[in-house]
Design a protein around this motif. Sequence first.
Motif, PDB file in Angstrom:
ATOM      1  N   ILE A  67      44.755  -4.316  46.826  1.00 54.36           N
ATOM      2  CA  ILE A  67      44.253  -3.005  47.261  1.00 54.36           C
ATOM      3  C   ILE A  67      43.401  -3.185  48.522  1.00 54.36           C
ATOM      4  CG2 ILE A  67      42.976  -0.929  46.578  1.00 54.36           C
ATOM      5  CD1 ILE A  67      43.212  -1.986  43.628  1.00 54.36           C
ATOM      6  N   LYS A  71      40.596   1.070  52.882  1.00 47.83           N
ATOM      7  CA  LYS A  71      41.349   2.318  52.678  1.00 47.83           C
ATOM      8  C   LYS A  71      41.092   2.937  51.306  1.00 47.83           C
ATOM      9  CE  LYS A  71      45.331   1.599  55.653  1.00 47.83           C
ATOM     10  NZ  LYS A  71      46.478   0.703  55.620  1.00 47.83           N
ATOM     11  N   HIS A  72      40.904   2.091  50.290  1.00 47.42           N
ATOM     12  CA  HIS A  72      40.779   2.612  48.922  1.00 47.42           C
ATOM     13  C   HIS A  72      39.532   2.061  48.217  1.00 47.42           C
ATOM     14  CE1 HIS A  72      44.844   4.072  49.434  1.00 47.42           C
ATOM     15  NE2 HIS A  72      45.238   2.847  49.765  1.00 47.42           N
ATOM     16  N   ASP A  74      37.306   3.386  46.311  1.00 49.68           N
ATOM     17  CA  ASP A  74      37.109   3.811  44.914  1.00 49.68           C
ATOM     18  C   ASP A  74      37.994   3.025  43.956  1.00 49.68           C
ATOM     19  OD1 ASP A  74      35.238   5.555  45.713  1.00 49.68           O
ATOM     20  OD2 ASP A  74      36.520   7.339  45.620  1.00 49.68           O
ATOM     21  N   ARG A  75      39.240   2.782  44.384  1.00 43.80           N
ATOM     22  CA  ARG A  75      40.139   2.009  43.515  1.00 43.80           C
ATOM     23  C   ARG A  75      39.618   0.584  43.370  1.00 43.80           C
ATOM     24  NH1 ARG A  75      45.924   2.251  45.779  1.00 43.80           N
ATOM     25  NH2 ARG A  75      46.276   0.691  44.163  1.00 43.80           N
TER      26      ARG A  75
END
Length: 328
Positions: A67, A71-72, A74-75
Motif C-alpha cells: 500500500i 496515497k493511502h 488511512d489504509r
Amino acid sequence: MDQPAVRVEDLAKRYGDVVALDGVTFDVAPATVFGLLGPNGAGKTTAVRILTSLLRPDRGHAEVLGIDVAKHPDRVRGVIGLAGQYAAVDENLTARENLQLVGRLTNLPKTARDRAASELLERFMLTSAADRLVRTYSGGMRRRLDLAAALVHNPTVLFLDEPTTGLDPQGRAELWRVIEGLVATGTTVLLTTQYLEEADRLADQIVVIDHGQVIASGTAEDLKTQLGATVIEVSLSDDASLDLIKTQLATVGPLSIAGQDVNIAVTDGTAAMFQTVQILTAASISPTKLTLREPSLDDVFLALTGHAAETAPATDDATVAKTGKRRR
Ligand code: ATP
C-alpha cells in the motif's frame, strides 16, 4: 522475496537546511525483524514517521504491504502499529483502561476490545497490575504497555522506534522476548535502535544509516565480516604511552580509542599482533592488556560512523583515528 512487508525507495526529507534523509532505499521481508541502526540524528525517526504516514517525504516512495503510504495513509494506519521511544500511554488511567481506549479509537466493538485488552495484559505480564494507575508503573512496565497498545488492533507490521532506550537490562531482555514472540507468529517488525547488541540479537537484516544515508547493510554477520577478521585490543597504563605510539599503531589497522584502550581492526591477526608487539617493544611500553578477539557489531559501527554507538558523537574520550577506506 515475496512482496516485501515494507518497501522504501529513494526516500528524502529535509527540515529547512537540515537533511534528515538523503535517498534511503531498503526492503523488509515479511515476518522478520529489520533493524534500522544509526547514531543520534541519523534520520531513523524521520524514516519511521514517513512509513507510518505521520510525515510526507520530499522525494521517494514508501509502501507497507504493497500500500502506497502517501496515497493511502488511512489504509496503512489500519495495518500497522507504532510504539515509540517515549511511552505514549495516559498515566492517569489504568493499563486496562488505556488498552480499551485504544480499542475504542480504532473502532473495535466492546467485546473485542475487552478481549484484546485482557489477552495483551496477560501476554505482556501486566495482568496483576492491570487495574493500577499507570503512573505507579516502572519504566519497563510502561514500555510493555506502550507496545501492547500498539497491538490492540492486531497489526501485521509493527514499527518500534528505539523500543528499549532507557530500559534496564532486565526490561530490555523482556521486551526482546516479546518481540521475538511476535515475529514467530508472523508479525513484521521494523525497529530503530542505537544498540548494537539489540540489532545483533533481534534483527535478521540491518541497515546502518548516518547523516540520512545508508552506509552499510546486511546481516550482523555480514557487517562484522566487512570490518575484518579480528580486533587487537591494547590497553595502556597512561596517556603519555598512548600519545607516543598512537601514530605507529594506526599503521597496523584502523584504530578506535576510548581512554587508554585502543582497538585495532585487522585482517591478518597473527602478522598484525607481531607488528603491534614490535611497536610496543621498540617504545619500551608494556601494555596492561594485549589480546586478539572477534569483531563485535560495536566495532563495525565505530568504523563506519566514526563514533561509538550508544553515545553522542565522538568526544575526546572516544575518538577515532580513521585511516582512509572507511566511509562509502
Ligand atoms: P535520534 O536517535 O536522536 O532520535 P534519529 O536518527 O531518529 O535520531 P531524526 O530524529 O530522524 O534522527 O533526525 C534527523 C535529523 O533531522 C537530525 O539532524 C534532527 O535534528 C533533524 N530533525 C528532526 N526533526 C526535525 C524537525 N521537526 N525540525 C528540524 N529538524 C529536525
